[in-house]
Enzyme design. Sequence first.
Site: not given
Length: 317
Positions: A202, A207, A219
């Site tokens: 992701d 992030n 993350d």
Amino acid sequence: MSTEAPYAGLTPDHVLDAVTACGLWPDGRLLALNSYENRVWQVGLEDTSPVVAKFYRPRRWSDAAILEEHAFALELAAAELPMVAPLVFGGRTLLHHDGFRYALTPRRGGRAPSLESAEQLEWLGRLIARMHLIGARSSFAHRGRVDRATLIEQPMQAVLASSLLPSPLQARYRVAAQRVDEAVAQRFEAVGPVRQLRLHGDCHPGNVLWTDDGPHFVDLDDARMGPAVQDLWMLAGDEPAMDAVLTGYQQFREFDYTELALVPALRAMRQLHYAGWIASRWHDPAFPAAFPFAAESRWWEQHVDDLHELADGLGAG
């Protein structure tokens, strides 16, 4: 779908008690950080820097899958990559308190990267290539893959089972989602086998935190197996941006350019998954408050139109 509010019992006192149970001394300062899937708090400590306490959503990941996430983060940090990894207490990174699973990490600040800066994009490309060199050393056993079952079939079923989707749109939504699924399958088949590796999963600008010393990643909650391009396309909004990312990437790792043909399919999968994610989490009070548009018929009408457009762009029949 469950109607249980997953974090109803997680109070500020629970957060402080969980941090105290690790032998740390909270000073009472709590700041809820922006997170919907999990609950994340910045916790002030006496005489030292704050920590971040992440409380995992019940029943989303198994303990084994979370421990794989932690092991990957620690492996990256050990290789001197700027990854914020969990702290270890008594040999454990996955902690339990009063029915909740959680982990603590150091607090690292920063700002979003500038995706218009070729220099920053090249820098990110170099770091992601190094991350992928580590990721290719072994495989996840418990975290799944970037695939149609996870990012299309499951979200589609969540939408169809949800009261959010207006009844008159159910048939149209099913047709649109199936067109996307078929088009994605055809695109993956046309590209052929690509190497699977452990990914961030992701890797969007939220992030990546940039400081005066450069970026660091946070993350790994969506870490899974998949093609390398999955960690690149969300940082590259157009061809010049992707060129900049790949200029940096190829300084450390060879890139298979056939994977670029997967980007429209990955984008379509993410958009379909987004609606399914909201639908599957609607019982969590944070979601109606954060995504009120999902309760409106017109949003779903537009979503169905968008799915058809994505399928058309992929060359679906």
